[in-house]
Enzyme design. Sequence first.
Site, PDB file in Angstrom:
ATOM      1  CG  HIS A   1       0.600   6.109  -0.821  1.00  0.00           C
ATOM      2  ND1 HIS A   1      -0.727   6.515  -1.609  1.00  0.00           N
ATOM      3  CD2 HIS A   1       0.010   5.370   0.097  1.00  0.00           C
ATOM      4  CE1 HIS A   1      -1.720   6.148  -0.790  1.00  0.00           C
ATOM      5  NE2 HIS A   1      -1.358   5.508   0.275  1.00  0.00           N
TER       6      HIS A   1
ATOM      7  CG  HIS B   1      -1.651   1.068   1.470  1.00  0.00           C
ATOM      8  ND1 HIS B   1      -3.130   1.279   1.304  1.00  0.00           N
ATOM      9  CD2 HIS B   1      -1.449   2.339   1.924  1.00  0.00           C
ATOM     10  CE1 HIS B   1      -3.707   2.421   1.366  1.00  0.00           C
ATOM     11  NE2 HIS B   1      -2.553   3.088   1.913  1.00  0.00           N
ATOM     12  CD  GLU B   2       2.160   3.847   3.633  1.00  0.00           C
ATOM     13  OE1 GLU B   2       2.471   4.778   3.091  1.00  0.00           O
ATOM     14  OE2 GLU B   2       1.065   3.822   4.197  1.00  0.00           O
TER      15      GLU B   2
END
Length: 215
Positions: free
Chosen positions: A26, A22-23
């Site tokens: 980004h 998820h990170e």
Amino acid sequence: MNALIQTIAIAALPVIFAITLHEAAHGYAARHFGDPTAWQLGRISLNPLRHIDPIGTIVIPVAILLFSAGSFLFGYAKPVPVDFTRLRNPKRDMLWVAAAGPAANLLMACFWALMFKLSWAVPEFFSVPLARMAEYGIIINCVLMVLNLLPLPPLDGGRIAVSLLPHRLAWQFSRIEPWGFPILLVLLFTGILGDILNPLVLFSAQIITTIFGLY
């Protein structure tokens, strides 16, 4: 105790990758739209060790598995640094950078749905743990996707809202950000967050399992 150890062992891989990818998503999106901050700091990586937060990635999920069997899994990684002022179009591109995290969770939920289907075709001694791991993978990714889409800064949904709102309202709404995480913790420990998220998470998981013909 053996059952708890087995649960932690099976859930560990889906939880760690759900949080860390998820990170990383980004960071990839930020670099694509002009901000190399995460790349310069070595945070655009699929290596979980670069993203793991000892408390958010390990202690909190394990504690929930051990002591809150009825609760949903919750955790977080070290946030990928994004300098929104370096994006080519900061207000517009903020939406895509923020949405990249939940989108990664959606893709991972679909991946684990495929792994669940694969479990039907492998020998039984391997199929049971693979199916359980896939179940955790689907649920934890749905949790993170739905959680992060809540319109509360600094969650991704809050940043998406800031991107979509007119400039004046966006600036006023963004002022909530310093209080966002404390608000989230209050909602979590009072059970309100679970009441909000559980129906949405179950709905998301049901859509995915239906699409892949799992049940």
